[in-house]
Design a protein around this motif. Structure first.
Motif, PDB file in Angstrom:
ATOM      1  N   VAL A 143      45.868  32.729 116.724  1.00 35.88           N
ATOM      2  CA  VAL A 143      46.292  31.664 117.518  1.00 35.88           C
ATOM      3  C   VAL A 143      46.911  32.171 118.919  1.00 35.88           C
ATOM      4  N   GLU A 144      46.244  32.074 120.125  1.00 39.73           N
ATOM      5  CA  GLU A 144      46.781  32.404 121.438  1.00 39.73           C
ATOM      6  C   GLU A 144      47.095  31.067 121.919  1.00 39.73           C
ATOM      7  N   SER A 145      48.249  31.636 123.041  1.00 36.01           N
ATOM      8  CA  SER A 145      48.781  30.741 123.769  1.00 36.01           C
ATOM      9  C   SER A 145      49.507  31.329 124.953  1.00 36.01           C
ATOM     10  N   GLY A 146      49.676  30.415 125.921  1.00 33.00           N
ATOM     11  CA  GLY A 146      50.469  30.971 127.268  1.00 33.00           C
ATOM     12  C   GLY A 146      49.479  30.894 128.282  1.00 33.00           C
ATOM     13  N   GLY A 147      48.039  30.941 128.347  1.00 32.98           N
ATOM     14  CA  GLY A 147      47.405  30.702 129.529  1.00 32.98           C
ATOM     15  C   GLY A 147      47.812  29.709 130.617  1.00 32.98           C
ATOM     16  N   GLY A 148      46.988  29.734 131.586  1.00 34.38           N
ATOM     17  CA  GLY A 148      47.338  28.607 132.707  1.00 34.38           C
ATOM     18  C   GLY A 148      46.806  29.419 133.944  1.00 34.38           C
ATOM     19  N   LEU A 149      47.341  28.610 135.093  1.00 32.63           N
ATOM     20  CA  LEU A 149      46.969  28.783 136.405  1.00 32.63           C
ATOM     21  C   LEU A 149      48.081  29.476 137.107  1.00 32.63           C
ATOM     22  N   GLY A 180      48.636  37.838 142.311  1.00 35.79           N
ATOM     23  CA  GLY A 180      49.975  38.517 142.687  1.00 35.79           C
ATOM     24  C   GLY A 180      50.864  38.099 141.669  1.00 35.79           C
ATOM     25  N   GLY A 181      50.758  36.978 140.960  1.00 33.71           N
ATOM     26  CA  GLY A 181      51.812  36.479 140.005  1.00 33.71           C
ATOM     27  C   GLY A 181      51.588  37.037 138.724  1.00 33.71           C
ATOM     28  N   SER A 182      52.387  36.753 137.881  1.00 37.66           N
ATOM     29  CA  SER A 182      52.491  37.129 136.305  1.00 37.66           C
ATOM     30  C   SER A 182      52.378  36.082 135.267  1.00 37.66           C
ATOM     31  N   LEU A 183      52.106  36.425 134.219  1.00 39.32           N
ATOM     32  CA  LEU A 183      51.902  35.608 132.904  1.00 39.32           C
ATOM     33  C   LEU A 183      52.188  36.556 131.492  1.00 39.32           C
ATOM     34  N   ARG A 184      52.421  35.760 130.558  1.00 39.20           N
ATOM     35  CA  ARG A 184      52.596  36.137 129.374  1.00 39.20           C
ATOM     36  C   ARG A 184      51.670  35.193 128.175  1.00 39.20           C
ATOM     37  N   LEU A 185      50.955  36.219 127.566  1.00 38.72           N
ATOM     38  CA  LEU A 185      50.191  35.489 126.485  1.00 38.72           C
ATOM     39  C   LEU A 185      50.832  36.170 125.061  1.00 38.72           C
ATOM     40  N   SER A 186      50.738  34.994 124.304  1.00 40.05           N
ATOM     41  CA  SER A 186      51.196  35.272 122.976  1.00 40.05           C
ATOM     42  C   SER A 186      50.171  34.956 121.851  1.00 40.05           C
ATOM     43  N   CYS A 187      50.081  35.824 120.818  1.00 39.66           N
ATOM     44  CA  CYS A 187      49.196  35.450 119.815  1.00 39.66           C
ATOM     45  C   CYS A 187      50.012  35.843 118.364  1.00 39.66           C
ATOM     46  N   VAL A 188      49.849  34.427 117.565  1.00 37.37           N
ATOM     47  CA  VAL A 188      50.629  34.634 116.280  1.00 37.37           C
ATOM     48  C   VAL A 188      49.337  34.599 115.191  1.00 37.37           C
ATOM     49  N   ASN A 211      56.586  42.969 114.930  1.00 47.08           N
ATOM     50  CA  ASN A 211      55.929  42.929 113.723  1.00 47.08           C
ATOM     51  C   ASN A 211      56.363  41.800 112.587  1.00 47.08           C
ATOM     52  N   ALA A 212      57.507  41.907 112.648  1.00 47.14           N
ATOM     53  CA  ALA A 212      58.356  40.677 111.821  1.00 47.14           C
ATOM     54  C   ALA A 212      57.656  39.350 112.179  1.00 47.14           C
ATOM     55  N   LYS A 213      57.187  38.856 113.102  1.00 49.41           N
ATOM     56  CA  LYS A 213      56.556  37.726 113.369  1.00 49.41           C
ATOM     57  C   LYS A 213      55.129  37.700 113.283  1.00 49.41           C
ATOM     58  N   ASN A 214      54.605  38.837 113.214  1.00 49.86           N
ATOM     59  CA  ASN A 214      53.103  39.042 113.221  1.00 49.86           C
ATOM     60  C   ASN A 214      52.634  38.447 114.608  1.00 49.86           C
ATOM     61  N   THR A 215      53.444  38.849 115.774  1.00 48.95           N
ATOM     62  CA  THR A 215      52.942  38.283 116.966  1.00 48.95           C
ATOM     63  C   THR A 215      52.628  39.570 117.903  1.00 48.95           C
ATOM     64  N   VAL A 216      51.869  39.448 118.707  1.00 42.23           N
ATOM     65  CA  VAL A 216      51.301  40.352 120.011  1.00 42.23           C
ATOM     66  C   VAL A 216      51.440  39.776 121.035  1.00 42.23           C
ATOM     67  N   PHE A 217      51.847  40.341 122.372  1.00 46.09           N
ATOM     68  CA  PHE A 217      52.018  39.650 123.657  1.00 46.09           C
ATOM     69  C   PHE A 217      51.134  40.590 124.578  1.00 46.09           C
ATOM     70  N   LEU A 218      50.900  39.849 125.611  1.00 47.76           N
ATOM     71  CA  LEU A 218      50.272  40.492 126.814  1.00 47.76           C
ATOM     72  C   LEU A 218      50.877  39.896 128.060  1.00 47.76           C
ATOM     73  N   ASP A 219      51.656  41.025 128.438  1.00 46.44           N
ATOM     74  CA  ASP A 219      52.375  40.501 129.488  1.00 46.44           C
ATOM     75  C   ASP A 219      51.506  41.190 131.058  1.00 46.44           C
ATOM     76  N   MET A 220      51.161  40.355 131.851  1.00 45.01           N
ATOM     77  CA  MET A 220      50.188  40.634 132.919  1.00 45.01           C
ATOM     78  C   MET A 220      50.661  40.381 134.458  1.00 45.01           C
ATOM     79  N   LYS A 221      50.703  41.364 134.951  1.00 49.78           N
ATOM     80  CA  LYS A 221      51.406  41.188 136.302  1.00 49.78           C
ATOM     81  C   LYS A 221      50.488  41.678 137.299  1.00 49.78           C
ATOM     82  N   SER A 222      50.799  41.236 138.650  1.00 51.30           N
ATOM     83  CA  SER A 222      49.743  41.475 139.648  1.00 51.30           C
ATOM     84  C   SER A 222      48.522  41.245 139.446  1.00 51.30           C
ATOM     85  N   LEU A 223      48.502  39.988 139.170  1.00 52.97           N
ATOM     86  CA  LEU A 223      47.043  39.519 138.598  1.00 52.97           C
ATOM     87  C   LEU A 223      46.347  39.069 139.725  1.00 52.97           C
ATOM     88  N   LYS A 224      44.930  39.308 139.620  1.00 55.82           N
ATOM     89  CA  LYS A 224      44.068  39.342 140.503  1.00 55.82           C
ATOM     90  C   LYS A 224      42.962  38.132 140.285  1.00 55.82           C
TER      91      LYS A 224
END
Length: 117
Positions: A5-11, A15-23, A74-87
């Motif tokens: 399950v993903e979360s963290g998307g938005g507007l 040039g901004g940043s965003l972090r996505l999470s997935c469990v 690993n302990a939380k079975n979670t992956v992140f995607l840190d996005m910066k300098s967004l286009k």
């Protein structure tokens, strides 16, 4: 029930940043690797980042290299995607997927990322 399950998307502005999470669940799921892919309207789904669950080795698509960082807990079975300098061209639905050591590959429902100019 095996799922991701993903979360963290938005507007966000260009040039901004965003972090996505997935469990991934259940907690007992043995993961080989997890990845983030994206799909924009009219385009093919593109894998943007992948991480091996044991070694931590990563791979990135050329168009996000240097801007996106994939990481894991690993302990939380979670992956992140840190996005910066967004286009604006990063605008897409971002999907998480997990490759278990055993069993079928899992895909999430996606989370929308919109980058305004």
């Amino acid at each position: 029930q095996e799922q991701v399950v993903e979360s963290g998307g938005g507007l966000v502005e260009a040039g901004g940043s965003l972090r996505l999470s997935c469990v991934a669940s259940p907690r007992s799921l043995s993961i080989a690797d997890m990845a983030w892919s994206r799909q924009a309207p009219g385009k093919e789904r593109e894998c943007v980042a992948r991480i091996n669950w044991i070694s931590g080795s990563t791979n990135y698509a050329d168009d996000v290299k240097g801007r996106f960082t994939i990481s894991k807990d690993n302990a939380k079975n979670t992956v992140f995607l840190d996005m910066k300098s967004l286009k604006p061209e990063d605008t897409a639905i971002y999907y998480c997927n997990a490759k278990p050591r055993y069993g079928r590959e899992l895909w999430g429902q996606g989370t929308q990322v919109t980058v305004s100019s």
